[in-house]
Design a protein around this motif. Structure first.
Motif, PDB file in Angstrom:
ATOM      1  N   PHE A  63     111.916  -3.610  26.622  1.00 25.83           N
ATOM      2  CA  PHE A  63     110.876  -4.601  26.363  1.00 25.83           C
ATOM      3  C   PHE A  63     110.804  -5.583  27.518  1.00 25.83           C
ATOM      4  N   SER A  64     109.619  -6.112  27.719  1.00 26.72           N
ATOM      5  CA  SER A  64     109.431  -7.107  28.777  1.00 26.72           C
ATOM      6  C   SER A  64     110.073  -8.432  28.356  1.00 26.72           C
ATOM      7  N   ALA A  65     110.191  -9.343  29.312  1.00 26.18           N
ATOM      8  CA  ALA A  65     110.865 -10.621  29.072  1.00 26.18           C
ATOM      9  C   ALA A  65     110.066 -11.527  28.137  1.00 26.18           C
ATOM     10  N   ASP A  66     108.790 -11.228  27.902  1.00 25.06           N
ATOM     11  CA  ASP A  66     108.000 -12.082  27.013  1.00 25.06           C
ATOM     12  C   ASP A  66     108.172 -11.737  25.527  1.00 25.06           C
ATOM     13  N   ARG A  67     109.020 -10.761  25.204  1.00 30.30           N
ATOM     14  CA  ARG A  67     109.304 -10.436  23.792  1.00 30.30           C
ATOM     15  C   ARG A  67     110.096 -11.594  23.194  1.00 30.30           C
ATOM     16  N   ARG A  68     109.680 -12.007  21.989  1.00 31.68           N
ATOM     17  CA  ARG A  68     110.320 -13.170  21.384  1.00 31.68           C
ATOM     18  C   ARG A  68     110.593 -12.913  19.905  1.00 31.68           C
ATOM     19  N   VAL A  69     111.838 -13.159  19.519  1.00 31.96           N
ATOM     20  CA  VAL A  69     112.265 -13.054  18.127  1.00 31.96           C
ATOM     21  C   VAL A  69     112.761 -14.425  17.695  1.00 31.96           C
ATOM     22  N   GLU A  70     112.309 -14.867  16.512  1.00 35.51           N
ATOM     23  CA  GLU A  70     112.803 -16.121  15.959  1.00 35.51           C
ATOM     24  C   GLU A  70     113.682 -15.818  14.768  1.00 35.51           C
ATOM     25  N   TYR A  71     114.534 -16.785  14.435  1.00 34.30           N
ATOM     26  CA  TYR A  71     115.483 -16.628  13.342  1.00 34.30           C
ATOM     27  C   TYR A  71     115.210 -17.699  12.301  1.00 34.30           C
ATOM     28  N   ALA A  72     115.387 -17.353  11.026  1.00 29.33           N
ATOM     29  CA  ALA A  72     115.144 -18.324   9.966  1.00 29.33           C
ATOM     30  C   ALA A  72     116.283 -18.260   8.956  1.00 29.33           C
ATOM     31  N   VAL A  73     116.757 -19.441   8.565  1.00 27.86           N
ATOM     32  CA  VAL A  73     117.742 -19.583   7.493  1.00 27.86           C
ATOM     33  C   VAL A  73     117.111 -20.542   6.498  1.00 27.86           C
ATOM     34  N   GLY A  74     116.682 -19.990   5.368  1.00 20.63           N
ATOM     35  CA  GLY A  74     115.946 -20.815   4.414  1.00 20.63           C
ATOM     36  C   GLY A  74     114.631 -21.240   5.043  1.00 20.63           C
ATOM     37  N   PRO A  75     114.263 -22.507   4.920  1.00 22.20           N
ATOM     38  CA  PRO A  75     113.002 -22.956   5.512  1.00 22.20           C
ATOM     39  C   PRO A  75     113.114 -23.291   7.006  1.00 22.20           C
ATOM     40  N   ARG A  76     114.329 -23.367   7.517  1.00 19.22           N
ATOM     41  CA  ARG A  76     114.515 -23.756   8.927  1.00 19.22           C
ATOM     42  C   ARG A  76     114.384 -22.555   9.844  1.00 19.22           C
TER      43      ARG A  76
ATOM     44  N   PHE B 271     114.574 -21.080  13.932  1.00 16.96           N
ATOM     45  CA  PHE B 271     115.228 -21.323  15.215  1.00 16.96           C
ATOM     46  C   PHE B 271     114.632 -20.385  16.252  1.00 16.96           C
ATOM     47  N   ALA B 272     114.290 -20.937  17.411  1.00 15.74           N
ATOM     48  CA  ALA B 272     113.675 -20.142  18.467  1.00 15.74           C
ATOM     49  C   ALA B 272     114.717 -19.408  19.294  1.00 15.74           C
ATOM     50  N   ASP B 273     115.962 -19.862  19.244  1.00 19.08           N
ATOM     51  CA  ASP B 273     116.985 -19.216  20.054  1.00 19.08           C
ATOM     52  C   ASP B 273     118.250 -18.980  19.224  1.00 19.08           C
ATOM     53  N   LEU B 274     119.114 -18.160  19.758  1.00 22.41           N
ATOM     54  CA  LEU B 274     120.340 -17.784  19.061  1.00 22.41           C
ATOM     55  C   LEU B 274     121.322 -18.948  18.973  1.00 22.41           C
ATOM     56  N   ASP B 275     121.285 -19.864  19.932  1.00 22.91           N
ATOM     57  CA  ASP B 275     122.211 -21.012  19.899  1.00 22.91           C
ATOM     58  C   ASP B 275     121.926 -21.922  18.703  1.00 22.91           C
ATOM     59  N   GLY B 276     120.666 -22.165  18.396  1.00 21.75           N
ATOM     60  CA  GLY B 276     120.316 -22.981  17.235  1.00 21.75           C
ATOM     61  C   GLY B 276     120.749 -22.315  15.937  1.00 21.75           C
ATOM     62  N   LEU B 277     120.534 -21.001  15.849  1.00 15.79           N
ATOM     63  CA  LEU B 277     120.971 -20.253  14.676  1.00 15.79           C
ATOM     64  C   LEU B 277     122.486 -20.309  14.541  1.00 15.79           C
ATOM     65  N   ARG B 278     123.180 -20.126  15.631  1.00 15.20           N
ATOM     66  CA  ARG B 278     124.638 -20.148  15.614  1.00 15.20           C
ATOM     67  C   ARG B 278     125.166 -21.499  15.127  1.00 15.20           C
ATOM     68  N   ALA B 279     124.548 -22.594  15.568  1.00 14.43           N
ATOM     69  CA  ALA B 279     124.979 -23.929  15.142  1.00 14.43           C
ATOM     70  C   ALA B 279     124.775 -24.119  13.633  1.00 14.43           C
ATOM     71  N   ARG B 280     123.639 -23.660  13.109  1.00 13.60           N
ATOM     72  CA  ARG B 280     123.377 -23.798  11.669  1.00 13.60           C
ATOM     73  C   ARG B 280     124.346 -22.950  10.834  1.00 13.60           C
ATOM     74  N   LEU B 281     124.588 -21.723  11.276  1.00 14.02           N
ATOM     75  CA  LEU B 281     125.504 -20.854  10.538  1.00 14.02           C
ATOM     76  C   LEU B 281     126.939 -21.370  10.614  1.00 14.02           C
ATOM     77  N   ASP B 282     127.280 -22.018  11.703  1.00 14.51           N
ATOM     78  CA  ASP B 282     128.612 -22.617  11.810  1.00 14.51           C
ATOM     79  C   ASP B 282     128.765 -23.755  10.799  1.00 14.51           C
ATOM     80  N   GLU B 283     127.707 -24.552  10.596  1.00 19.93           N
ATOM     81  CA  GLU B 283     127.740 -25.619   9.585  1.00 19.93           C
ATOM     82  C   GLU B 283     127.933 -25.034   8.193  1.00 19.93           C
TER      83      GLU B 283
END
Length: 169
Positions: free
Chosen positions: A96-109, A111-123
């Motif tokens: 896939f080209s670099a413009d492919r984008r996957v977002e992550y959701a936990v409940g209503p929140r 996250f555009a990147d894996l770091d934000g998801l990782r921080a929420r799951l750590d909480e």
């Protein structure tokens, strides 16, 4: 007249069996009526889970945290060797080209990147380390993206991770 040991008597002693059988049955009935079986229910309750056995409690397992993977931008398919457009041939590899984008959701929140998801799951993991986790990829999400999230959650210490098949949103 005394009996001499060298002489054998012609008379043989016979035992009556009927009274012996009657006594045997009477003893058997007596023991059957007085026997008390010990139950081990009280002792086994300590070895059972809390929601099974003598002390039944109405506990429900905590709901699994659902991590949804949502394809926002599919990106273009490229030939991995040349970097140009993919040929579309069946069985041909693509990237896939670099413009492919996957977002992550936990409940209503979301996250555009894996770091934000990782921080929420750590909480969430810090609040309840035994909580289960479920990865739910949306349509168009590929296995590589799911495995990337799986690596992140295993690195955070989650042990019970389940998967849900792709679904329409």
């Amino acid at each position: 007249m005394p009996i001499r040991p060298d002489r054998q008597s012609d008379e043989t002693a016979e035992l009556e069996m009927t009274p012996m059988i009657d006594v045997t049955f009477l003893l058997l009935i007596f023991f059957m009526c007085t026997l008390r079986f010990k139950t081990l229910e009280g002792r086994l309750a300590a070895n059972l889970p809390t929601d099974v056995g003598v002390n039944v409690g109405l506990t429900e397992p905590p709901e699994a945290v659902e991590v949804r993977l949502v394809l926002v931008e599919p990106g273009a398919r490229l030939d991995p060797r040349s970097g140009g457009a993919w040929s579309g041939a069946p069985g041909a590899r693509f990237a896939f080209s670099a413009d492919r984008r996957v977002e992550y959701a936990v409940g209503p929140r979301r996250f555009a990147d894996l770091d934000g998801l990782r921080a929420r799951l750590d909480e969430l993991h810090a609040a309840d380390p035994t909580r289960r986790l479920k990865l739910a990829p949306g349509p168009g999400v590929v296995t590589d993206e799911v495995v990337t999230v799986l690596d992140a959650v295993v690195g955070l210490g989650y042990e019970a991770v389940g998967f849900q098949g792709a679904r329409d949103e």
